[in-house]
Enzyme design. Structure first.
Site, PDB file in Angstrom:
ATOM      1  N   SER A 128       0.805  -1.222   0.000  1.00 24.13           N
ATOM      2  CA  SER A 128       0.000   0.000   0.000  1.00 24.13           C
ATOM      3  C   SER A 128       0.839   1.274   0.000  1.00 24.13           C
ATOM      4  O   SER A 128       1.632   1.488  -0.898  1.00 24.13           O
ATOM      5  CB  SER A 128      -0.944  -0.047   1.194  1.00 24.13           C
ATOM      6  OG  SER A 128      -1.847   1.003   1.120  1.00 24.13           O
ATOM      7  N   HIS A 129       0.679   2.065   1.050  1.00 22.56           N
ATOM      8  CA  HIS A 129       1.334   3.377   1.109  1.00 22.56           C
ATOM      9  C   HIS A 129       2.754   3.289   1.663  1.00 22.56           C
ATOM     10  O   HIS A 129       3.427   4.306   1.770  1.00 22.56           O
ATOM     11  CB  HIS A 129       0.499   4.302   1.997  1.00 22.56           C
ATOM     12  CG  HIS A 129       0.239   3.694   3.348  1.00 22.56           C
ATOM     13  ND1 HIS A 129      -0.617   2.631   3.518  1.00 22.56           N
ATOM     14  CD2 HIS A 129       0.746   3.971   4.557  1.00 22.56           C
ATOM     15  CE1 HIS A 129      -0.636   2.295   4.790  1.00 22.56           C
ATOM     16  NE2 HIS A 129       0.178   3.076   5.449  1.00 22.56           N
TER      17      HIS A 129
ATOM     18  N   ASP B   5      -5.902   2.470  -3.675  1.00 20.80           N
ATOM     19  CA  ASP B   5      -7.181   2.401  -2.959  1.00 20.80           C
ATOM     20  C   ASP B   5      -7.431   3.613  -2.074  1.00 20.80           C
ATOM     21  O   ASP B   5      -8.548   3.824  -1.611  1.00 20.80           O
ATOM     22  CB  ASP B   5      -7.330   1.084  -2.176  1.00 20.80           C
ATOM     23  CG  ASP B   5      -6.215   0.838  -1.188  1.00 20.80           C
ATOM     24  OD1 ASP B   5      -5.330   1.701  -1.057  1.00 20.80           O
ATOM     25  OD2 ASP B   5      -6.224  -0.237  -0.542  1.00 20.80           O
ATOM     26  N   ARG B   6      -6.405   4.425  -1.825  1.00 22.24           N
ATOM     27  CA  ARG B   6      -6.622   5.618  -0.989  1.00 22.24           C
ATOM     28  C   ARG B   6      -6.813   6.859  -1.846  1.00 22.24           C
ATOM     29  O   ARG B   6      -6.403   6.876  -3.013  1.00 22.24           O
ATOM     30  CB  ARG B   6      -5.409   5.850  -0.084  1.00 22.24           C
ATOM     31  CG  ARG B   6      -5.205   4.746   0.916  1.00 22.24           C
ATOM     32  CD  ARG B   6      -4.092   5.102   1.871  1.00 22.24           C
ATOM     33  NE  ARG B   6      -3.972   4.076   2.890  1.00 22.24           N
ATOM     34  CZ  ARG B   6      -3.493   4.277   4.106  1.00 22.24           C
ATOM     35  NH1 ARG B   6      -3.047   5.469   4.439  1.00 22.24           N
ATOM     36  NH2 ARG B   6      -3.433   3.296   4.968  1.00 22.24           N
TER      37      ARG B   6
ATOM     38  N   ASP C 190      -2.599   6.318  -3.525  1.00 17.65           N
ATOM     39  CA  ASP C 190      -1.433   5.708  -2.868  1.00 17.65           C
ATOM     40  C   ASP C 190      -0.822   4.606  -3.724  1.00 17.65           C
ATOM     41  O   ASP C 190      -1.161   4.450  -4.900  1.00 17.65           O
ATOM     42  CB  ASP C 190      -1.840   5.156  -1.502  1.00 17.65           C
ATOM     43  CG  ASP C 190      -2.783   3.973  -1.633  1.00 17.65           C
ATOM     44  OD1 ASP C 190      -3.529   3.919  -2.635  1.00 17.65           O
ATOM     45  OD2 ASP C 190      -2.769   3.091  -0.754  1.00 17.65           O
TER      46      ASP C 190
ATOM     47  N   ASP D 116      -1.174   1.339  -4.080  1.00 16.50           N
ATOM     48  CA  ASP D 116      -2.014   0.371  -4.786  1.00 16.50           C
ATOM     49  C   ASP D 116      -3.355   0.945  -5.232  1.00 16.50           C
ATOM     50  O   ASP D 116      -4.238   0.198  -5.661  1.00 16.50           O
ATOM     51  CB  ASP D 116      -2.229  -0.881  -3.931  1.00 16.50           C
ATOM     52  CG  ASP D 116      -2.907  -0.590  -2.614  1.00 16.50           C
ATOM     53  OD1 ASP D 116      -2.740   0.534  -2.106  1.00 16.50           O
ATOM     54  OD2 ASP D 116      -3.603  -1.464  -2.080  1.00 16.50           O
TER      55      ASP D 116
ATOM     56  N   LYS E  79     -11.593  -0.211  -0.900  1.00 16.95           N
ATOM     57  CA  LYS E  79     -11.666   1.226  -1.059  1.00 16.95           C
ATOM     58  C   LYS E  79     -11.069   1.583  -2.409  1.00 16.95           C
ATOM     59  O   LYS E  79     -10.315   0.804  -2.984  1.00 16.95           O
ATOM     60  CB  LYS E  79     -11.000   1.955   0.091  1.00 16.95           C
ATOM     61  CG  LYS E  79      -9.599   1.537   0.432  1.00 16.95           C
ATOM     62  CD  LYS E  79      -9.252   2.166   1.767  1.00 16.95           C
ATOM     63  CE  LYS E  79      -7.779   2.106   2.050  1.00 16.95           C
ATOM     64  NZ  LYS E  79      -7.365   0.847   2.645  1.00 16.95           N
TER      65      LYS E  79
HETATM   66  C1  G16 Z   1      -5.214  -0.379   5.376  1.00 15.11           C
HETATM   67  C2  G16 Z   1      -6.609  -0.895   5.554  1.00 15.11           C
HETATM   68  C3  G16 Z   1      -7.512   0.221   6.031  1.00 15.11           C
HETATM   69  C4  G16 Z   1      -6.937   0.879   7.260  1.00 15.11           C
HETATM   70  C5  G16 Z   1      -5.522   1.351   6.980  1.00 15.11           C
HETATM   71  C6  G16 Z   1      -4.818   1.908   8.197  1.00 15.11           C
HETATM   72  O1  G16 Z   1      -5.172   0.516   4.316  1.00 15.11           O
HETATM   73  O2  G16 Z   1      -7.116  -1.420   4.356  1.00 15.11           O
HETATM   74  O3  G16 Z   1      -8.760  -0.325   6.286  1.00 15.11           O
HETATM   75  O4  G16 Z   1      -7.717   1.964   7.650  1.00 15.11           O
HETATM   76  O5  G16 Z   1      -4.761   0.263   6.527  1.00 15.11           O
HETATM   77  O6  G16 Z   1      -4.676   0.896   9.115  1.00 15.11           O
HETATM   78  P1  G16 Z   1      -3.775   1.076  10.388  1.00 15.11           P
HETATM   79  O7  G16 Z   1      -4.335   2.267  11.110  1.00 15.11           O
HETATM   80  O8  G16 Z   1      -3.934  -0.221  11.123  1.00 15.11           O
HETATM   81  O9  G16 Z   1      -2.358   1.345   9.924  1.00 15.11           O
HETATM   82  P2  G16 Z   1      -4.108   0.344   3.154  1.00 15.11           P
HETATM   83  O10 G16 Z   1      -4.397   1.482   2.218  1.00 15.11           O
HETATM   84  O11 G16 Z   1      -2.788   0.458   3.848  1.00 15.11           O
HETATM   85  O12 G16 Z   1      -4.363  -1.016   2.595  1.00 15.11           O
END
Ligand code: G16
Length: 544
Positions: free
Chosen positions: A113-114, A282-283, A278, A280, A377
Site C-alpha cells: 500500500s502506502h 485504494d486511498r 497511494d 495500490d 476502497k
Molecule cells: C489499510 C486498511 C484500512 C486501514 C488502513 C490503516 O489501508 O485497508 O482499512 O484503515 O490500513 O490501518 P492502520 O491504522 O492499522 O495502519 P491500506 O491502504 O494500507 O491497505
C-alpha cells in the site's frame, strides 16, 4: 507439467495485519518465505483448485519476481485459469472489480500500500475472496494458522510468462491471460458517473485539475480516465509512471508526502481541484484551491451529495465508517433517515454490510472511501465522485465543504501518528491508558464530562462474529472523542495513532484552526497516556 513438491519449514511471523502480510522486501526474499504464505492460501482456499485466480500488484520492487513464483505455484496447485495484469500491474480496486466481473474464486494482490518500496522498502501480499473483498477475519486466521504448519509447497518448472504483452499462454492445464489492467475498471467507472458532465466541466469551462499518482499504480488508470476519456489536458496527471521505488517517495496521499501536489494547490494560481492516490490505488486525498478536505468530511459530503451521481441517484441503503473516523457522516445519515454503522479499522469489516446491501457508502479516516461497486476502497472512484459533484453543483471545493458545515455542523478532527516507536513502550502505553478507562467514566476532564470509555468491540450484524480490542475510546458528553490505537500496517516497531475529534455547531467558529481548537483534547491525551515520558517523543511524525 511436472509438479514439484518442495520441503519447507514454517515461519512463525506470517500473521497478516490490518491489510495482508507486510514485511521488508529482504524478508520476503528469504528462501521459501513468499512460497510458504502462498501455499497457506492454496491450502486454505480449496476452491482455487479447479478455479480462476486474479494476480497483480502495485508495481513495487519484487512485484514481477513474486508474480512469476505465484503463477508456477498456481499451476501446481490446480488453478484452471489465471488472469494477470499487463506488466504485473493491477490496482487493488481493479482486482476487486475484475474478481466480481469475471466471477473468479479470488485474487492475490501484491502491495504494501502506502509503505515505501525499493530493495530496502516494504513488500506485501493479500488475498481477496470471491466477493472481491479482503479475506474475512476467519479466512485470514485460517491462512495464518496454516502458515505455522506448512511443511511443503507445490510448484513446477516453467519458463517465465511474458507479462509485457496482452495475450494467452499455458502452463500445463492452467490457462494464463495477460490482461489490460485499466479497461474493466474504466468501463465500470463509466457506468457510475456522468462522464459527459465531467468532460463538459473540464473541456468547456476551463476547470483545472491536478492528480498526483505518486509514481505508483494509479498512473495508467488516471491517464486513461482523466486525460483520455474526460479530456483533462496532458500533464494534469503528474508522477504518472509506476516505478519500483515510487521515485524514492512515500506513496501515501497526505499533506506531508504528496509534496508537489500540495505546493501547487497552496501556491499561486492553483488548480481548481487536486487529488492523489497511494501505492495500490485504494486511498485518496481530495483538495481544492488552497483547501484540504479531511477524509472524514469527504465521506460525509459524498453521502450528502450522492443523489447527484447517476450510480447513486436511487438513494443509499446505509453508510458505514471505521470507529476512529469522525462522526460527520452519522449526522448526514440521520438526516437522510438511513442507518449508519461503526466498524473496526480495516476494509474487511465493511464486506458483510455491503454484501447484505445494508450499506452503500463506506469510509475511513485513513484516506479510504468506496461503495458497493467493488469490495475495496477506491481512490480514483472517490476522485470521480468529487468531480461529478463539482460538475453538478458548479461551485468550488471550499464552498461545498463550508456549506456542508453550515448545514450539519463541523466535526473538527485530527490524527497524530508516532511512527517506528519501541513496540514494548507502545504496548505499555496502551495498557496504561486502558486501565484508567473505567474510572474515567462520569469524571470531568478539562471541564467536560466523560460519558463513555472502553476498548472498542464490534459485533458484526450479519455473521454475528465479534472483534474485540479494536482501539481505546474516551467519549465526552459533548460528543468529543479521544482514541488511541496501534496501527496494524507498520513494519518497524509500533505506530501509535491518536485520533481527536470535537463537534462545533456554531458556524462563526468553523473557520478556526483545527489544531488550536483541539489543543485542550490533545493535551488531555498526552497527559492520560504519559506519552512523552513513555515513548520519548516530543512531536508526532505526521499530523493529518
Ligand atoms: C489499510 C486498511 C484500512 C486501514 C488502513 C490503516 O489501508 O485497508 O482499512 O484503515 O490500513 O490501518 P492502520 O491504522 O492499522 O495502519 P491500506 O491502504 O494500507 O491497505
Amino acid at each position: 507439467m511436472q509438479t514439484i513438491t518442495v520441503t519447507t519449514t514454517p515461519f512463525m511471523d506470517q500473521r497478516p495485519g490490518t491489510s495482508g502480510l507486510r514485511k521488508r522486501v529482504t524478508q520476503f526474499q528469504q528462501p521459501h518465505y513468499l512460497e510458504n504464505f502462498v501455499q497457506a492460501i492454496f491450502d486454505t482456499k480449496n476452491d482455487l483448485n479447479g478455479g480462476t485466480l486474479v494476480v497483480g500488484g502495485d508495481g513495487r520492487y519484487y512485484n514481477r519476481e513474486a508474480i512469476q513464483i505465484i503463477i508456477r505455484m498456481a499451476a501446481a496447485n490446480g488453478v484452471k485459469r489465471l488472469l494477470v495484469g499487463k506488466g504485473g500491474i493491477l490496482s487493488t480496486p481493479a482486482v476487486s472489480a475484475i474478481i466480481r466481473k469475471y466471477h473468479t474464486n479470488g485474487g492475490i494482490i501484491l502491495s504494501a500500500s502506502h509503505n515505501p518500496g525499493g530493495p530496502d522498502g516494504d513488500f506485501g501480499i493479500k488475498f481477496n475472496g470471491d466477493n472481491g473483498g479482503p479475506a474475512t477475519e476467519q479466512v485470514t486466521e485460517a491462512i495464518y494458522a496454516r502458515s505455522k504448519t506448512v511443511n511443503r509447497y507445490l510448484t513446477t518448472h516453467a519458463a517465465a510468462i511474458n507479462l509485457d504483452h496482452i495475450g494467452h499462454s499455458h502452463i500445463g492445464d492452467m490457462a494464463i491471460e495477460v490482461i489490460d489492467p485499466v479497461h474493466d475498471y474504466a468501463e465500470l467507472m463509466q457506468t457510475i458517473f456522468d462522464f459527459d458532465a465531467i468532460r463538459h466541466l473540464i473541456v468547456d469551462n476551463g476547470f483545472r485539475l491536478c492528480f498526483d499518482a505518486m509514481h505508483a499504480v494509479t498512473g495508467p488508470y488516471a491517464i486513461d480516465i482523466l486525460e483520455h476519456r474526460l479530456g483533462a489536458p496532458a500533464g494534469s496527471v503528474i508522477n504518472s509512471t509506476p516505478l519500483e521505488d515510487f521515485g524514492g517517495g512515500h506513496p501515501d496521499p497526505n499533506l506531508v508526502y504528496a509534496k508537489t501536489l500540495v505546493e501547487a494547490i497552496f501556491g499561486n494560481n492553483p488548480p481548481d481541484f487536486g487529488a492523489a492516490s497511494d501505492g495500490d490505488g485504494d486511498r485518496n486525498m481530495i483538495l481544492g484551491a488552497h483547501f484540504f478536505v479531511t477524509p472524514s468530511d469527504s465521506l460525509a459530503i459524498m453521502a450528502a451529495n450522492a443523489h447527484l451521481i447517476p450510480g447513486y441517484a436511487s438513494g443509499l441503503k446505509g453508510v458505514a465508517r471505521s470507529m476512529p473516523t469522525s462522526c460527520a457522516v452519522d449526522r448526514v445519515a440521520s438526516e437522510l433517515r438511513i442507518p449508519w454503522y461503526e466498524t473496526p479499522t480495516g476494509w474487511k469489516f465493511f464486506g458483510n454490510l455491503l454484501d447484505s446491501n445494508q450499506a452503500t457508502l463506506c469510509g475511513e479516516e485513513s484516506f479510504g472511501t468506496s461503495s458497493a461497486h467493488v469490495r475495496e476502497k477506491d481512490g480514483l472512484w472517490a476522485v470521480l465522485f468529487w468531480l461529478n459533484i463539482l460538475a453538478a453543483r458548479r461551485t468550488s471545493v471550499a464552498t461545498i465543504v463550508k456549506e456542508h458545515w453550515q448545514r450539519f455542523g463541523r466535526n473538527f478532527y485530527t490524527r497524530h501518528d508516532y511512527e517506528a516507536v519501541d513496540a514494548t513502550a507502545a504496548n505499555e502505553l496502551m495498557h496504561h491508558v486502558e486501565q484508567q478507562l473505567p474510572a474515567l467514566i462520569g469524571k470531568e476532564l478539562n471541564g467536560i464530562m466523560v460519558s463513555a470509555a472502553d476498548n472498542f468491540s464490534y459485533l458484526d450484524p450479519v455473521d454475528k462474529s465479534c472483534s474485540e480490542r479494536q482501539g481505546l475510546r474516551v467519549i465526552f458528553s459533548d460528543g468529543s472523542r479521544i482514541i488511541f490505537r496501534l496501527s496494524g500496517t507498520g513494519t518497524v516497531g509500533a505506530t501509535l495513532r491518536i485520533y481527536i475529534e470535537k463537534y462545533e455547531s456554531d458556524s462563526s467558529r468553523h473557520h478556526e484552526d483545527t489544531q488550536q481548537i483541539l489543543q485542550p483534547l490533545i493535551d488531555t491525551a498526552l497527559t492520560l497516556s504519559q506519552l512523552r515520558q513513555r515513548i520519548g517523543r516530543e512531536q508526532p511524525d505526521v499530523i493529518t
